[in-house]
Design a protein around this motif. Sequence first.
Motif, mmCIF file in Angstrom:
data_model
loop_
_atom_site.group_PDB
_atom_site.id
_atom_site.type_symbol
_atom_site.label_atom_id
_atom_site.label_comp_id
_atom_site.label_asym_id
_atom_site.label_seq_id
_atom_site.Cartn_x
_atom_site.Cartn_y
_atom_site.Cartn_z
ATOM 1 N N ALA A 15 -5.101 -62.347 -4.562
ATOM 2 C CA ALA A 15 -5.788 -60.911 -4.970
ATOM 3 C C ALA A 15 -5.424 -60.617 -4.433
ATOM 4 O O ALA A 15 -6.154 -58.906 -4.810
ATOM 5 N N ALA A 16 -5.327 -60.876 -2.753
ATOM 6 C CA ALA A 16 -4.856 -59.683 -2.009
ATOM 7 C C ALA A 16 -3.928 -59.430 -1.375
ATOM 8 O O ALA A 16 -3.278 -58.211 -0.676
ATOM 9 N N GLY A 17 -3.116 -59.132 -2.743
ATOM 10 C CA GLY A 17 -1.448 -59.254 -2.988
ATOM 11 C C GLY A 17 -1.106 -58.138 -2.709
ATOM 12 O O GLY A 17 -0.417 -56.952 -1.344
ATOM 13 N N TYR A 18 -2.030 -57.037 -3.362
ATOM 14 C CA TYR A 18 -1.922 -55.185 -3.594
ATOM 15 C C TYR A 18 -2.030 -54.814 -1.920
ATOM 16 O O TYR A 18 -1.345 -54.206 -1.556
ATOM 17 N N PRO A 19 -3.124 -55.445 -1.628
ATOM 18 C CA PRO A 19 -3.285 -54.160 -0.870
ATOM 19 C C PRO A 19 -2.628 -54.588 0.675
ATOM 20 O O PRO A 19 -2.354 -54.133 1.303
ATOM 21 N N PHE A 20 -2.164 -56.601 0.252
ATOM 22 C CA PHE A 20 -1.803 -56.318 2.088
ATOM 23 C C PHE A 20 -0.160 -55.631 1.642
ATOM 24 O O PHE A 20 -0.200 -55.469 3.204
ATOM 25 N N ALA A 21 0.194 -55.280 1.119
ATOM 26 C CA ALA A 21 1.867 -54.983 0.620
ATOM 27 C C ALA A 21 1.512 -53.236 0.872
ATOM 28 O O ALA A 21 2.425 -52.652 1.671
ATOM 29 N N ILE A 22 0.172 -52.445 0.747
ATOM 30 C CA ILE A 22 0.239 -51.322 0.543
ATOM 31 C C ILE A 22 0.104 -50.966 2.422
ATOM 32 O O ILE A 22 0.210 -50.242 2.928
ATOM 33 N N LEU A 23 -1.184 -51.948 2.914
ATOM 34 C CA LEU A 23 -1.504 -51.816 4.325
ATOM 35 C C LEU A 23 -0.049 -52.556 5.231
ATOM 36 O O LEU A 23 0.158 -51.819 6.578
ATOM 37 N N LEU A 24 0.653 -52.778 4.696
ATOM 38 C CA LEU A 24 2.167 -53.406 5.253
ATOM 39 C C LEU A 24 2.906 -52.011 4.966
ATOM 40 O O LEU A 24 3.866 -52.049 6.084
ATOM 41 N N MET A 25 3.232 -52.311 3.983
ATOM 42 C CA MET A 25 4.084 -49.534 4.685
ATOM 43 C C MET A 25 3.090 -49.167 5.494
ATOM 44 O O MET A 25 4.331 -48.229 6.456
ATOM 45 N N ALA A 26 2.054 -49.474 4.930
ATOM 46 C CA ALA A 26 1.493 -47.725 6.297
ATOM 47 C C ALA A 26 1.771 -48.515 7.761
ATOM 48 O O ALA A 26 2.000 -47.533 9.123
ATOM 49 N N VAL A 27 1.551 -49.976 8.172
ATOM 50 C CA VAL A 27 1.532 -50.474 9.232
ATOM 51 C C VAL A 27 3.427 -49.690 10.165
ATOM 52 O O VAL A 27 3.494 -49.865 10.952
ATOM 53 N N VAL A 28 4.690 -50.225 9.087
ATOM 54 C CA VAL A 28 5.525 -50.583 9.552
ATOM 55 C C VAL A 28 6.097 -49.046 9.612
ATOM 56 O O VAL A 28 6.548 -47.895 10.706
ATOM 57 N N CYS A 29 5.231 -48.161 8.657
ATOM 58 C CA CYS A 29 5.611 -46.562 9.026
ATOM 59 C C CYS A 29 5.113 -45.733 10.074
ATOM 60 O O CYS A 29 5.394 -45.430 10.532
ATOM 61 N N THR A 30 3.822 -46.145 10.466
ATOM 62 C CA THR A 30 2.995 -45.473 11.150
ATOM 63 C C THR A 30 4.051 -45.730 12.931
ATOM 64 O O THR A 30 4.200 -45.285 13.356
#
Length: 379
Positions: free
Chosen positions: A352-367
Motif C-alpha cells: 500500500a505504501a509502495g507508490y509514496p515510497f517510490a516518490i519519496l525515494l526519487m525525491a531523496v536521491v534527486c535532493t
Amino acid sequence: MSERPNRRPSSPSRRSGWLRPPGPAATPPSTAPNPAPPDRESVIDSAVYRDGRRVASPTTLADTFRLLREQPDGMAWIGLHRPTESQLHSLAAEFDLHPLSIEDALEAHQRPKLERYGDTLFVVLRAARYLDALEEVDFGELHIFVGPDFLITVRHGAAPDLTAVRRRMEETPDLLSLGPEAVLYAILDAVVDGYAPVVAGVQTDMDEIETEVFRGDPEVSRRIYELSREMVEFQRATRPLVGMLHGLMAGFAKYGTDEELQRYLRDVADHVTHTSERVDGFRQALTEILTVNATLVSQQQNAEMRALAEAGFEQNEEIKKISSWAAILFAPTLVGTIYGMNFDTMPELHWAAGYPFAILLMAVVCTSLYVIFKKRDWL
C-alpha cells in the motif's frame, strides 16, 4: 702615382711568367663570315686620352694597346663587363698586373679593399642600387686597376653604370687631364653617390615596416629579416670604404697628387662616413623593431591563449551543469524504470505504501545529488 714613367716596352707586349703557355697553333681561318668574338662583347668602352681629351676609340684590346704605345703622354681607360679569362690575361701581360689581382677579378665575390702592387693600385668596390618594383637592394661588384697611364674597370653586376662617369669626365677635360687618379676619384664618387637612393629607399621601407608592426601584419617578420640581411650586405660594402679612402688619401699625399683632387677625395670620404653611420643606424633600428614585433606577437598570442582558456573554462562550467542535471534526472528515471516493469512477483507492487515510497525515494536521491553538486559549484 703622379709620376708616370714610360712603362711600355719596345716589344709588342710584356708577358709575365705566371701566364699559361700558348696553346697549339691555330688552324687557318675559314672563308665563311664569323660572328663577333665574345671577348669584344665584354668591352663596354675603351678609349685613349691625351690632355684630358679622347683621341682614339679602339674596339679591341689589341688596338688599345697599340694606340697607347703610340701616345707617349696618353692614358687608356678600358671598361669591361664580366670579361673572359683570356681578356684578363692579355691585360696582365700588357700592363704587368699582379696574378693575385687577376685571380680576384676573375672570381669576383670580393670584399671592398685597396691593395698596391708596385706602380699599380687594385681597388674593389661594392656598388648598390635600390629596385623600387621589388623593394630590395641589388649589389654589384667593381674591380679597378689604376696604373701610371691606364685605368681598367672590371664590372660584375648591373651597378654601377660607368657610362655617366665617363661622359662627365669627358665633359671636364681639366679634371680628366689629371690622369688615372682623377678617374678613380670620379668612380668612387659615383659609387658613393649611388648609395644615397638606396638609403632613401631603405628609410621608406623602415617607415612602412614600423606601420606594419603596430598594425599586426603577419608577413612583417619576413620583411624585417630580408631587410636586415640586405643591411648586412650594405654594411659590408660601406664600412671598409672609410679606411680605404683614408689610405688612398694618404697615398695621394705621398705621391704628390693634385691638391684639388685630394679635396674632392676628402669630400667622398665624408659622404662614405655619413652613409656608413646611416647603415649602422638602420641595422640597429631593425634589431629593435624585430624585438618590438616579437613582443607584440607574444602579447597577441598570450591574449589569444587567455581567451581560449576563458572559453574553455566557460565551456567546462556549462558541461558541469549539464552533467549535474543529467545525473539528477537520471535517478528518478532509474527508479521509475524499475517500478515500471510488468512483473507480478515484485514485492512492492501490492504494497500500500509502495507508490509514496517510490516518490519519496526519487525525491531523496534527486535532493541528495543536487546538494552534492551545489557544494562542488557544479550548479
